[in-house]
Design a protein around this motif. Sequence first.
Motif, mmCIF file in Angstrom:
data_model
loop_
_atom_site.group_PDB
_atom_site.id
_atom_site.type_symbol
_atom_site.label_atom_id
_atom_site.label_comp_id
_atom_site.label_asym_id
_atom_site.label_seq_id
_atom_site.Cartn_x
_atom_site.Cartn_y
_atom_site.Cartn_z
ATOM 1 N N ALA A 1 -46.373 -14.374 47.505
ATOM 2 C CA ALA A 1 -47.304 -14.479 48.910
ATOM 3 C C ALA A 1 -46.654 -15.734 49.758
ATOM 4 N N ALA A 2 -46.552 -16.664 49.014
ATOM 5 C CA ALA A 2 -45.687 -18.029 49.841
ATOM 6 C C ALA A 2 -44.558 -17.440 50.347
ATOM 7 N N LEU A 3 -43.654 -16.895 49.831
ATOM 8 C CA LEU A 3 -42.292 -16.441 50.393
ATOM 9 C C LEU A 3 -42.423 -15.530 51.303
ATOM 10 N N MET A 4 -43.415 -14.603 51.127
ATOM 11 C CA MET A 4 -43.582 -13.599 52.378
ATOM 12 C C MET A 4 -44.400 -13.983 53.615
ATOM 13 N N LEU A 5 -45.343 -14.970 53.196
ATOM 14 C CA LEU A 5 -46.370 -15.229 54.237
ATOM 15 C C LEU A 5 -46.232 -16.621 54.783
ATOM 16 N N GLY A 6 -45.818 -17.608 54.025
ATOM 17 C CA GLY A 6 -45.964 -19.030 54.151
ATOM 18 C C GLY A 6 -46.830 -19.496 52.955
ATOM 19 N N GLU A 7 -46.605 -20.807 52.965
ATOM 20 C CA GLU A 7 -47.027 -21.540 51.814
ATOM 21 C C GLU A 7 -48.596 -21.446 52.000
ATOM 22 N N ALA A 8 -49.161 -21.645 52.895
ATOM 23 C CA ALA A 8 -50.626 -21.487 52.817
ATOM 24 C C ALA A 8 -51.203 -20.370 52.081
ATOM 25 N N ALA A 9 -50.385 -19.375 52.125
ATOM 26 C CA ALA A 9 -51.014 -17.999 51.451
ATOM 27 C C ALA A 9 -50.967 -18.145 49.879
ATOM 28 N N ALA A 10 -50.013 -19.027 49.396
ATOM 29 C CA ALA A 10 -50.014 -19.018 48.016
ATOM 30 C C ALA A 10 -51.398 -19.360 47.125
ATOM 31 N N SER A 11 -52.391 -20.213 48.048
ATOM 32 C CA SER A 11 -53.604 -20.618 47.400
ATOM 33 C C SER A 11 -54.844 -19.557 47.710
ATOM 34 N N ASP A 12 -54.380 -18.720 48.468
ATOM 35 C CA ASP A 12 -55.581 -17.723 48.823
ATOM 36 C C ASP A 12 -55.250 -16.503 47.874
ATOM 37 N N PRO A 13 -56.452 -16.493 46.894
ATOM 38 C CA PRO A 13 -56.198 -15.214 45.982
ATOM 39 C C PRO A 13 -56.068 -14.136 46.725
ATOM 40 N N ARG B 1 -38.114 1.454 57.759
ATOM 41 C CA ARG B 1 -38.312 1.562 56.683
ATOM 42 C C ARG B 1 -38.558 0.411 55.702
ATOM 43 N N LYS B 2 -39.710 0.295 55.065
ATOM 44 C CA LYS B 2 -40.212 -1.028 54.189
ATOM 45 C C LYS B 2 -39.298 -0.685 52.771
ATOM 46 N N PRO B 3 -38.703 -1.753 52.392
ATOM 47 C CA PRO B 3 -38.766 -2.906 52.663
ATOM 48 C C PRO B 3 -37.672 -3.323 53.941
ATOM 49 N N PHE B 4 -37.860 -4.342 54.634
ATOM 50 C CA PHE B 4 -36.756 -4.430 55.595
ATOM 51 C C PHE B 4 -36.750 -6.018 55.793
ATOM 52 N N THR B 5 -35.395 -6.393 56.618
ATOM 53 C CA THR B 5 -35.181 -7.841 56.794
ATOM 54 C C THR B 5 -35.410 -7.859 58.171
ATOM 55 N N CYS C 1 -33.271 -1.056 40.082
ATOM 56 C CA CYS C 1 -32.626 -1.217 41.647
ATOM 57 C C CYS C 1 -33.601 -1.218 42.552
ATOM 58 N N ALA C 2 -34.469 -0.491 42.750
ATOM 59 C CA ALA C 2 -35.456 -0.254 43.755
ATOM 60 C C ALA C 2 -36.196 -1.634 43.650
ATOM 61 N N ALA C 3 -36.846 -2.136 42.744
ATOM 62 C CA ALA C 3 -37.755 -3.360 42.484
ATOM 63 C C ALA C 3 -36.892 -4.603 43.208
ATOM 64 N N VAL C 4 -35.508 -4.534 42.490
ATOM 65 C CA VAL C 4 -34.754 -5.821 42.793
ATOM 66 C C VAL C 4 -34.467 -5.791 44.311
ATOM 67 N N GLU C 5 -34.332 -4.566 45.200
ATOM 68 C CA GLU C 5 -33.862 -4.578 46.379
ATOM 69 C C GLU C 5 -35.196 -4.973 47.386
ATOM 70 N N VAL C 6 -36.560 -4.623 47.043
ATOM 71 C CA VAL C 6 -37.761 -5.040 47.538
ATOM 72 C C VAL C 6 -37.932 -6.496 47.538
ATOM 73 N N PHE C 7 -37.841 -6.977 46.091
ATOM 74 C CA PHE C 7 -37.938 -8.403 46.075
ATOM 75 C C PHE C 7 -37.112 -9.315 46.967
ATOM 76 N N GLU C 8 -35.609 -8.847 46.653
ATOM 77 C CA GLU C 8 -34.644 -9.511 47.654
ATOM 78 C C GLU C 8 -34.860 -9.509 48.975
ATOM 79 N N MET C 9 -35.283 -8.526 49.600
ATOM 80 C CA MET C 9 -35.464 -8.286 50.871
ATOM 81 C C MET C 9 -36.914 -8.892 51.482
ATOM 82 N N MET C 10 -37.825 -8.715 50.582
ATOM 83 C CA MET C 10 -39.135 -9.288 51.214
ATOM 84 C C MET C 10 -39.326 -10.785 50.632
ATOM 85 N N ALA C 11 -38.941 -11.168 49.758
ATOM 86 C CA ALA C 11 -39.287 -12.517 49.191
ATOM 87 C C ALA C 11 -38.130 -13.315 49.301
#
Lengths: 128, 164
Positions: free
Chosen positions: B80-92, A108-112, B25-35
Amino acid sequence: MKKLKVLIVDDSSVMRKIVERALRQAGLELTEVLEASNGAEALAEVQKGGLDMILSDINMPVMDGLEFLKSLAGVEAAKGVPVIMITTEGSEARVVEALSAGAKGYLRKPFTPEQVKERVTPLLGGAQ
Amino acid sequence: MSSFSKTASPAAVAFDPSWKTILECAAVEVFEMMAGVRPELNSASTGEPTGETTAMVGMAGALCGMTTLRCAKATAGRFAALMLGEAAASDPSSSGDALGELCNMVAGNFKSKISNLADHCMLSVPTVITGQDYSMETSEPTQGILVPLLFEGQPLWVSLIIHT
């Protein structure tokens, strides 16, 4: 440790990259990562054979993940290949439907990366 | 998304102002887990959301409306950089897609926390708007919740706009 050939199916290219990254962060050795943006494209990739695992989103255009999963039943090259469904929806009904249709697990997204590891490694048997 | 028609006349879930805490709570969880970074509540924020990048995900079924994320272009690049790597930050394209996926996950995580929504509210694929000079209008009356956050010190707004 066997290196894995995996297929990642998601209509979002960003999400496909995120899933690949999470698999690598989870410690899996990937020799080849194939991508498909919907179930129909994925079915074509599966028929080429040689996959160790499939991770598929549920909500996609053209052919969604559940239809793709059901289509795999008739594909010789898909036999024994574990499929993990990925969903944002949080819908128990869709998860149950996916498991009933042959999925070996779900994320389930989000995931670690830790959650990815927990769900994926038990399905790989002796491959990891 | 191909699934809107699969939900058969679900009972409408009434808007509840207490959802603000759940949305946060939902937003904080998503950003913390994905970024990998935990956003903080921006209690000093008083104005309207600003920023050049907005992601929207439609909701239909027991709850109809949309979830949005809005932030500066540089902040979207940072995600994008945190989720995919630094190169993604400059790609709109990657920046917008990353914000769209985050919005999708926030909407999904939010509805999974509300009884009767998980199985009876479907989400659209994300839409991303680039630019600041726009307004959103709907044909139906709406109620909304706005959660101002700070991500690494930069403002980020999460909103839920519900048709009533």
